[in-house]
Write an enzyme that holds these catalytic residues in place. Structure first.
Site, PDB file in Angstrom:
ATOM      1  N   GLU A  44       0.818  -1.200   0.037  1.00  0.00           N
ATOM      2  CA  GLU A  44       0.031  -0.093   0.042  1.00  0.00           C
ATOM      3  C   GLU A  44       0.823   1.488  -0.132  1.00  0.00           C
ATOM      4  OE1 GLU A  44      -4.066   1.708   2.474  1.00  0.00           O
ATOM      5  OE2 GLU A  44      -2.458   0.465   3.344  1.00  0.00           O
ATOM      6  N   LYS A 113     -10.006   1.865  -2.496  1.00  0.00           N
ATOM      7  CA  LYS A 113     -10.133   1.475  -1.217  1.00  0.00           C
ATOM      8  C   LYS A 113     -11.595   2.036  -0.672  1.00  0.00           C
ATOM      9  CE  LYS A 113      -7.692   1.725   3.455  1.00  0.00           C
ATOM     10  NZ  LYS A 113      -6.391   2.024   4.161  1.00  0.00           N
ATOM     11  N   CYS A 154      -5.802  -3.165   2.693  1.00  0.00           N
ATOM     12  CA  CYS A 154      -5.660  -2.890   3.936  1.00  0.00           C
ATOM     13  C   CYS A 154      -6.847  -2.787   4.911  1.00  0.00           C
ATOM     14  CB  CYS A 154      -4.940  -1.377   4.256  1.00  0.00           C
ATOM     15  SG  CYS A 154      -4.004  -1.287   6.029  1.00  0.00           S
TER      16      CYS A 154
END
Length: 282
Positions: A44, A113, A154
């Site tokens: 990331e 995300k 994440c």
């Protein structure tokens, strides 16, 4: 459909020079390809310090320099690249975005995300991605020679509903560029990757930046691979590393036959609210 997949996880040091980060990523991807990797995965925010003040200045629009470099390298080395994530600029918005490239250098997937990292842990980490970033709205599943693969970033991994939807769409592995920190990493990193693998009977791959204790946000490291039984096949340390792991994807079907969790689900009783079972089953 191929059943054996060799994945390289590039756990790289991220510095404050974007061009240097891109060059380092390309150098390590070439090393991974030389070691036989068919798919290479970056962490990331691989080209950007993980802090709100950096996301917009380090950001790029569609087809920007980091994306161009990864696309060209995928075509050059004839490999798949899961390109970690970069700050993607679109108008006034900034997204935390992962691009995936095939061996022809074509972009075949883009994941923004979905769940922004807004946390405040007493005595530990405090961070608000939503101060700068906007959330994506799409579940990302893409076709490959190894069947369907899933992608999230994440904090997305903490949401079992997302992983379950991908599993029900037929994915055999979920790839997760991530940057857990020194509070959440020791507590939940291994636990979450093993948990999602066991719950959904698939492989999970989590790739982190290397740890840099001089930065404002310190990544945990420990890039990880888990199989559908919850076994940790590999876990890095904290420093820079290129970790190459070969997995047997037939384990997905084998485990699902042994423990029929997905096929034994009770959709007739799993529902939320009053809209009706068909619309709300989980």
């Amino acid at each position: 459909m191929k059943n054996t997949l060799t994945v390289a996880q590039v756990q790289m040091q991220v510095v404050r020079n974007k061009a240097e980060n891109i060059a380092s990523a390309c150098r390590l991807i070439r090393r991974a390809a030389a070691q036989g990797a068919e798919l290479v995965m970056l962490p990331e925010m691989f080209c950007c310090p993980y802090e709100n003040s950096a996301f917009r200045p380090y950001g790029e629009t569609l087809g920007g320099p980091a994306q161009q470099a990864l696309s060209a390298l995928a075509g050059e080395r004839k490999i798949w690249i899961v390109g970690g994530s970069v700050p993607e600029l679109e108008g006034e918005r900034v997204y935390n975005t992962c691009f995936v490239y095939n061996p022809d250098g074509q972009q075949v997937a883009r994941h923004r995300k979905m769940h922004l990292f807004d946390i405040r842990v007493e005595g530990g980490q405090s961070f608000r991605e939503s101060d700068t970033l906007s959330p994506g709205n799409d579940i990302t599943v893409f076709d490959s020679p190894w069947g369907k693969l899933g992608l999230c970033i994440c904090f997305d991994l903490r949401f079992e509903e997302l992983a379950r939807v991908m599993a029900l769409q037929g994915v055999r592995a979920i790839f997760v560029p991530a940057a857990f920190n020194m509070t959440t990493g020791p507590a939940h990193w291994e636990l979450l990757f093993r948990q999602r693998a066991v719950d959904n009977q698939l492989f999970t791959f989590g790739t982190s930046p290397a740890r840099n204790e001089q930065e404002t946000y310190v990544a945990w490291g420990h890039s990880i691979v888990c199989d559908p039984w919850g076994t940790v096949l590999h876990q890095c340390g904290a420093g820079e590393e290129v970790a190459v792991t070969t997995v047997d994807l037939t384990r997905v079907e084998a485990v699902r036959q042994q423990l029929p969790i997905l096929s034994a689900r009770r959709e007739d009783v799993y529902f939320i609210g009053q809209k009706g079972k068909k619309d709300c089953a989980i």
